[in-house]
Design a protein around this motif. Structure first.
Motif, short mmCIF file in Angstrom:
data_model
loop_
_atom_site.label_atom_id
_atom_site.label_comp_id
_atom_site.label_asym_id
_atom_site.label_seq_id
_atom_site.Cartn_x
_atom_site.Cartn_y
_atom_site.Cartn_z
N LYS A 69 37.62 19.92 46.58
CA LYS A 69 36.58 18.93 46.93
C LYS A 69 36.88 18.27 48.27
O LYS A 69 35.98 18.11 49.11
N ALA B 259 33.11 20.81 42.45
CA ALA B 259 34.09 20.54 43.52
C ALA B 259 33.46 20.71 44.90
O ALA B 259 34.13 20.54 45.92
N GLU B 260 32.18 21.07 44.91
CA GLU B 260 31.39 21.19 46.14
C GLU B 260 31.83 22.34 47.04
O GLU B 260 31.72 22.28 48.27
#
Length: 490
Positions: free
Chosen positions: A58, A86-87
């Motif tokens: 992230k 966690a993008e």
């Protein structure tokens, strides 16, 4: 020149090296260096694996890097969710493809089940907005027709890229070439090769796969990874560009700096003879080689060290020649007649014949002794004290006399040796910006009272020197070596 994408897995496969465990902060530091190096994709970890990996992915994803940030996934929704949460930009999703792996991971399922699970997982990942690189795990021990079928279904499910994974390093160059020709003729999406080095073939297998049409390769800095490691990024990049005319996004001048950072943070020491980044890759000792190098560097170097962010080193030993000695004397500002030069060479070779690595400080002492030059040391140790214990941060206090001026400094470190070196570096900081390039210690004799031989490599600007300290006290040996080097540099 055909451009090849670089998928770096140092922070995932590389971290699976036994004994390696990186903190979130360390992963972010390495990710930033990899981005500066120019890799296209950074596989930052496995989001589902731990809270630390999730946080690292992230933070790296939100660090504003240019590279695509990837998370490793199994064909499971919870892995995909963790990666999306966690993008990460993308996932490297793997499915077992060999019968060995299928039976081990899904005892009650078969090939058709793996295809069905893979399609479902890919479709779900696309719904979550992820770029999907789909990999066939242990592909090099799988039925190629099943790999083709698995990939065909993956592409139908909208997988963006495909990866052929040589998970246990059993691929050969000939097979890598023929298999990749087949796969690239079957599919229009980018196909990557992922190799391990169990038989020492990871670099050549990767190169042959690229030659046959693969448009991306997976690798780690320094070739770190589980078992015998992964394909080494630096070796593949240089081989592809130097021998085969392929282009990568890698900024080659940053290779060595990145390599040393990964070595430092993972604590996996780079073998001295490792191609491109090993200590000896651009180091010359032989007198014949050294004299030729001084006239024309291409005589014994296929590429220049500067190309990968390094500097050439000339070292002395029993193979030393006159040219090497003259080069060092030139730097020191000394001249010797024919007889003096002969005597200097004899003494250097004698030291080498004893099995010792001859340092710059050793040679300087020999030269000054033969030429009868008495030179007062500019840096002298007057006092050193160390405080260390179970609940005490190792702290060193040092008193030096530098050019006649008394300097007292203190510093902490990870251990007493580190603290002592930090204190000395702090004390000389206003006189010169000195960097410790490398530190090596050997026990010469056995027992707890062993004589230890410490060799350090120090740099000041473009100048690099080596120096030795030998005592039964490792702290004093380390400081002695450091001071010898400092006296050459300051």
């Amino acid at each position: 020149m055909k451009e090849v994408r670089v998928f770096d897995t140092t922070l995932r496969d590389g971290e699976q090296t036994p004994g390696v465990s990186l903190t979130v902060e360390q992963k972010l530091i390495i990710a930033s260096a990899l981005d500066k190096l120019g890799v296209d994709v950074i596989e930052a970890g496995t989001a589902i694996a731990s809270e630390g990996d999730f946080k690292a992915i992230k933070e790296i994803s939100n660090a504003g890097l240019n590279a695509e940030i990837c998370s490793f996934c199994r064909i499971k929704k919870e892995d995909i969710d963790a990666s999306a949460d966690a993008e990460a930009d993308s996932i490297f999703m793997v499915a077992p493809s060999s019968d060995i792996h299928i039976k081990s991971k899904f005892p009650d399922k078969g090939r058709e089940d793996v295809i069905e699970m893979s399609v479902s997982a890919i479709e779900y990942a696309k719904e979550r907005g992820l770029i999907v690189e789909f990999g066939a795990e242990d592909a090099s021990r799988a039925d190629l027709e099943f790999i083709v079928e698995l990939f065909r279904n993956a592409v139908s499910a909208k997988a963006d890229r495909l990866t052929y994974a040589d998970t246990v390093g059993v691929l050969t160059p000939e097979k890598a070439e023929s298999i990749m020709k087949r796969l690239t003729s079957e599919f229009n999406v980018p196909i990557a090769i992922h190799c391990h080095d169990d038989f020492g073939l990871a670099t050549i297998n990767t190169v042959y796969a690229i030659k046959a049409g693969a448009s991306e390769f997976h690798a780690t800095v320094n070739g770190i990874g589980e078992r015998a490691g992964n394909a080494a990024l630096e070796e593949i990049v240089m081989a592809l560009e130097f021998h085969y005319g392929f282009k990568t996004s890698i900024i080659k001048e940053n290779i060595y700096e990145t390599s040393k950072l990964v070595e430092k943070l993972t604590r996996i020491v780079i073998p001295k003879h490792k191609p491109i980044v090993g200590e000896y890759a651009f180091t010359h000792e032989s007198g014949i080689h050294t004299s030729a190098i001084m006239r024309d560097t291409s005589t014994y170097e296929p590429i220049t060290p500067e190309m990968v962010g390094r500097k050439r080193q000339l070292v002395l030993g029993k193979h030393a020649g006159r040219a090497s000695i003259e080069e060092i004397m030139k730097k020191l500002g000394y001249k010797a007649d024919k007889n003096q030069m002969k005597e200097i060479l004899v003494r250097v070779k004698e030291l080498g014949d004893k099995g010792k690595r001859v340092t710059d400080a050793d040679v300087k002492t020999i030269i000054e002794t033969v030429l009868q030059i008495k030179q007062e040391k500019k840096v002298k140790l007057e006092d050193l004290s160390i405080v260390s214990g179970m609940h005490i941060m190792p702290t060193a206090s040092v008193k030096l006399r530098i050019n006649g001026q008394e300097i007292i400094e203190a510093a902490t470190g990870l251990g007493p040796v580190d603290a002592a070196i930090n204190a000395v570096k702090k004390a000389v900081s206003e006189f010169a910006d000195i960097k410790l390039v490398s530190y090596h210690v050997d026990a010469i004799t056995g027992g707890t009272d062993a004589l230890v031989d410490v060799i350090v490599q120090l740099s000041r600007g473009d100048q690099i020197v080596t120096a030795r300290g030998a005592r039964t006290d490792i702290i004093m040996a380390s400081v002695e070596a450091l001071l010898e080097g400092l006296n050459m540099l300051i």
